[in-house]
Scaffold this motif. Structure first.
Motif, PDB file in Angstrom:
ATOM      1  N   HIS A   1       0.830  -1.206   0.000  1.00  0.00           N
ATOM      2  CA  HIS A   1       0.000   0.000   0.000  1.00  0.00           C
ATOM      3  C   HIS A   1       0.868   1.262   0.000  1.00  0.00           C
ATOM      4  O   HIS A   1       1.930   1.295   0.629  1.00  0.00           O
ATOM      5  CB  HIS A   1      -0.922   0.030   1.228  1.00  0.00           C
ATOM      6  N   THR A   2       0.377   2.274  -0.682  1.00  0.00           N
ATOM      7  CA  THR A   2       1.035   3.576  -0.643  1.00  0.00           C
ATOM      8  C   THR A   2       0.348   4.456   0.393  1.00  0.00           C
ATOM      9  O   THR A   2      -0.795   4.188   0.790  1.00  0.00           O
ATOM     10  CB  THR A   2       0.976   4.276  -2.017  1.00  0.00           C
ATOM     11  N   LYS A   3       1.032   5.518   0.816  1.00  0.00           N
ATOM     12  CA  LYS A   3       0.423   6.457   1.770  1.00  0.00           C
ATOM     13  C   LYS A   3      -0.825   7.094   1.164  1.00  0.00           C
ATOM     14  O   LYS A   3      -1.805   7.358   1.872  1.00  0.00           O
ATOM     15  CB  LYS A   3       1.437   7.543   2.160  1.00  0.00           C
ATOM     16  N   ASP A   4      -0.805   7.344  -0.133  1.00  0.00           N
ATOM     17  CA  ASP A   4      -1.971   7.935  -0.797  1.00  0.00           C
ATOM     18  C   ASP A   4      -3.184   7.012  -0.683  1.00  0.00           C
ATOM     19  O   ASP A   4      -4.298   7.472  -0.401  1.00  0.00           O
ATOM     20  CB  ASP A   4      -1.639   8.206  -2.268  1.00  0.00           C
ATOM     21  N   MET A   5      -2.974   5.723  -0.878  1.00  0.00           N
ATOM     22  CA  MET A   5      -4.077   4.754  -0.732  1.00  0.00           C
ATOM     23  C   MET A   5      -4.620   4.774   0.694  1.00  0.00           C
ATOM     24  O   MET A   5      -5.847   4.766   0.908  1.00  0.00           O
ATOM     25  CB  MET A   5      -3.588   3.335  -1.059  1.00  0.00           C
ATOM     26  N   LEU A   6      -3.715   4.788   1.670  1.00  0.00           N
ATOM     27  CA  LEU A   6      -4.147   4.763   3.066  1.00  0.00           C
ATOM     28  C   LEU A   6      -4.864   6.052   3.450  1.00  0.00           C
ATOM     29  O   LEU A   6      -5.846   6.028   4.201  1.00  0.00           O
ATOM     30  CB  LEU A   6      -2.950   4.515   3.982  1.00  0.00           C
ATOM     31  N   ASP A   7      -4.396   7.201   2.940  1.00  0.00           N
ATOM     32  CA  ASP A   7      -5.071   8.480   3.211  1.00  0.00           C
ATOM     33  C   ASP A   7      -6.493   8.472   2.654  1.00  0.00           C
ATOM     34  O   ASP A   7      -7.439   8.928   3.313  1.00  0.00           O
ATOM     35  CB  ASP A   7      -4.282   9.641   2.599  1.00  0.00           C
ATOM     36  N   LYS A   8      -6.646   7.942   1.444  1.00  0.00           N
ATOM     37  CA  LYS A   8      -7.985   7.853   0.844  1.00  0.00           C
ATOM     38  C   LYS A   8      -8.884   6.945   1.688  1.00  0.00           C
ATOM     39  O   LYS A   8     -10.063   7.252   1.906  1.00  0.00           O
ATOM     40  CB  LYS A   8      -7.883   7.308  -0.582  1.00  0.00           C
ATOM     41  N   ALA A   9      -8.318   5.835   2.137  1.00  0.00           N
ATOM     42  CA  ALA A   9      -9.099   4.895   2.948  1.00  0.00           C
ATOM     43  C   ALA A   9      -9.550   5.545   4.252  1.00  0.00           C
ATOM     44  O   ALA A   9     -10.706   5.390   4.681  1.00  0.00           O
ATOM     45  CB  ALA A   9      -8.273   3.640   3.239  1.00  0.00           C
ATOM     46  N   ILE A  10      -8.668   6.292   4.897  1.00  0.00           N
ATOM     47  CA  ILE A  10      -9.004   6.947   6.167  1.00  0.00           C
ATOM     48  C   ILE A  10     -10.126   7.966   5.957  1.00  0.00           C
ATOM     49  O   ILE A  10     -11.052   8.064   6.786  1.00  0.00           O
ATOM     50  CB  ILE A  10      -7.743   7.608   6.767  1.00  0.00           C
ATOM     51  N   LYS A  11     -10.085   8.702   4.866  1.00  0.00           N
ATOM     52  CA  LYS A  11     -11.149   9.684   4.577  1.00  0.00           C
ATOM     53  C   LYS A  11     -12.490   8.987   4.362  1.00  0.00           C
ATOM     54  O   LYS A  11     -13.542   9.472   4.805  1.00  0.00           O
ATOM     55  CB  LYS A  11     -10.772  10.516   3.347  1.00  0.00           C
ATOM     56  N   ILE A  12     -12.465   7.858   3.672  1.00  0.00           N
ATOM     57  CA  ILE A  12     -13.701   7.111   3.449  1.00  0.00           C
ATOM     58  C   ILE A  12     -14.233   6.552   4.767  1.00  0.00           C
ATOM     59  O   ILE A  12     -15.445   6.589   5.029  1.00  0.00           O
ATOM     60  CB  ILE A  12     -13.463   6.000   2.405  1.00  0.00           C
ATOM     61  N   TYR A  13     -13.343   6.074   5.621  1.00  0.00           N
ATOM     62  CA  TYR A  13     -13.754   5.600   6.942  1.00  0.00           C
ATOM     63  C   TYR A  13     -14.431   6.723   7.735  1.00  0.00           C
ATOM     64  O   TYR A  13     -15.433   6.501   8.420  1.00  0.00           O
ATOM     65  CB  TYR A  13     -12.549   5.079   7.720  1.00  0.00           C
ATOM     66  N   GLU A  14     -13.872   7.898   7.654  1.00  0.00           N
ATOM     67  CA  GLU A  14     -14.456   9.026   8.380  1.00  0.00           C
ATOM     68  C   GLU A  14     -15.864   9.316   7.875  1.00  0.00           C
ATOM     69  O   GLU A  14     -16.805   9.491   8.671  1.00  0.00           O
ATOM     70  CB  GLU A  14     -13.570  10.266   8.204  1.00  0.00           C
ATOM     71  N   LYS A  15     -16.028   9.351   6.552  1.00  0.00           N
ATOM     72  CA  LYS A  15     -17.334   9.638   5.961  1.00  0.00           C
ATOM     73  C   LYS A  15     -18.380   8.601   6.381  1.00  0.00           C
ATOM     74  O   LYS A  15     -19.473   8.950   6.853  1.00  0.00           O
ATOM     75  CB  LYS A  15     -17.223   9.675   4.431  1.00  0.00           C
ATOM     76  N   VAL A  16     -18.044   7.326   6.236  1.00  0.00           N
ATOM     77  CA  VAL A  16     -18.997   6.252   6.526  1.00  0.00           C
ATOM     78  C   VAL A  16     -19.237   6.138   8.032  1.00  0.00           C
ATOM     79  O   VAL A  16     -20.370   5.916   8.477  1.00  0.00           O
ATOM     80  CB  VAL A  16     -18.498   4.917   5.942  1.00  0.00           C
TER      81      VAL A  16
END
Length: 396
Positions: free
Chosen positions: A374-389
């Motif tokens: 995983h790249t940091k960009d992938m993990l940052d996107k995942a964290i933002k989606i977790y926050e939204k949901v």
């Protein structure tokens, strides 16, 4: 005519699972299982794989696997005890023993097979097994198959283990007593208290068995939980898989030469099932070579794991007591957990809901596994989606 009794049983019970939020939908992946996957045409950040080091798609493993097919064919052609033991199997087992710091090792077709094979080859109806309450299903089934008396002890509770070890050994009822535990518990990410377990085992002369399926490649600079604690000479059975951090398929048991000799003549999956394919054996050996040569993938996995953990914890998610990159987000209610996972999926993150019977009722969670790929960009996107949901469903 098909059996009406069977039809009624299946219809009733399948619907019951669906009503409780316990029915698991299988999502076929289009292509390789990497840090991003495609399911039903949708590209998703993949946080559900056990491909901890990203080796399942590593070009170096692909190349040696192709070479092995060209030199040795696509299958072993027989069970190991007839003529299905190729020179490649011997080389793999020698490499595993070197990797795990033991005298010898034996390879099986899967990690599940290891536990079905090894436990029942040594333990029988005259014996007892002290088993951690959160041990993997394959351990539970392996213990059942042995017909030994199964004595569960509270998860990682050393006082309870000592008391039950004392009762079992002093009762005079059993010829042998084994203590068995996962090295890393796959749903919570915590680590077995191996130094304390060894101390108790030495006090009461217990056979020690560690299932390190989720510890190999993840702890001990890659060599596993036993190496993490420096206990290679204290553990009788080191069991592991070739299908998680190693990235291929299969399993193994490592230990003293006499133990491995016994398993080769008495463990039924070894005796009665065709052995691992040449490509799988060779790719597995290459993966172990890579882990022994460098800690780069290991270090990257831990960096990514710590990064995702910190991000989710800061948002207010309950990530339990994980001590490894395995990162559960504990939701609780099974239906809410399923809904949470579905919404993550819709937003671009594949993180599977884990509910009963894999985990106890009321402790449903989404299990996240950031890998070295995983790249940091992938993990940052995942964290933002977790926050939204998480905010949408009132989880945070």
């Amino acid at each position: 005519m098909p059996s009406e009794t069977l039809d009624q049983f299946l219809q009733h019970n399948l619907q019951d699972l669906k009503d409780q939020g316990l029915y698991n939908e299988i999502d076929p992946v289009d292509g390789a299982n990497g840090p991003e996957i495609t399911i039903n045409g949708q590209k998703l950040i993949n946080l559900s794989s056990n491909n901890y080091l990203g080796l399942a798609t590593d070009d170096r493993l692909k190349e040696v696997a192709k070479d092995a097919v060209n030199s040795h064919g696509v299958g072993a052609g027989a069970v190991r005890t007839i003529n299905g033991t190729l020179d490649l199997h011997v080389k793999l087992e020698e490499k595993i023993a070197e990797f795990k710091g033991t005298e010898a090792a034996i390879a099986y077709q899967s990690g599940f097979n290891c536990n079905m094979a090894a436990i029942s080859a040594v333990m029988d109806k005259n014996d007892a097994i002290l088993s951690d309450a959160l041990n993997h299903a394959s351990i539970i089934d392996g213990c059942r198959l042995s017909k030994a008396k199964i004595i569960p002890f509270e998860h990682s509770n050393m006082d309870d283990l000592r008391q039950k070890a004392k009762e079992a050994t002093e009762s005079g009822q059993y010829n042998k007593v084994m203590v068995i535990t996962d090295g890393v518990f796959s749903m919570d990410g915590d680590i077995a208290k191996l130094p304390e377990i060894v101390e108790i085992a030495e006090e009461f002369d217990l056979i020690t068995y560690v299932d390190d399926a989720h510890g190999s490649g993840v702890l001990g600079k890659g060599a596993g939980t036993v190496k993490h604690f420096g206990l290679q000479d204290k553990i009788d059975f080191q069991m592991g898989t070739l299908s998680k951090a190693i990235g291929v398929v299969g399993g193994y048991v490592a230990g003293k030469q006499e133990l491995i000799d016994w398993l080769k003549v008495r463990s039924r999956p070894f005796l009665f099932s065709t052995s691992l394919s040449p490509a799988d054996v060779t790719a597995s050996r290459k993966a172990i070579d890579l882990l022994m040569e460098s800690t780069d993938l290991y270090d990257q996995m831990w960096e990514n794991g710590n990064y995702l953990k910190a991000g989710l914890k800061e948002l207010g998610f309950d990530i339990g007591q994980s001590e490894t990159p395995i990162t559960p987000c504990i939701i609780g209610d099974e239906k809410t957990t399923q809904q949470f996972s579905k919404r993550l999926n819709e937003e671009g993150v594949y993180a599977k809901a884990i509910v009963f019977p894999t985990v106890p009722r009321g402790t449903g969670r989404v299990r996240n596994m950031p890998t070295a790929a995983h790249t940091k960009d992938m993990l940052d996107k995942a964290i933002k989606i977790y926050e939204k949901v998480g905010k949408e469903l009132g989880v945070i």
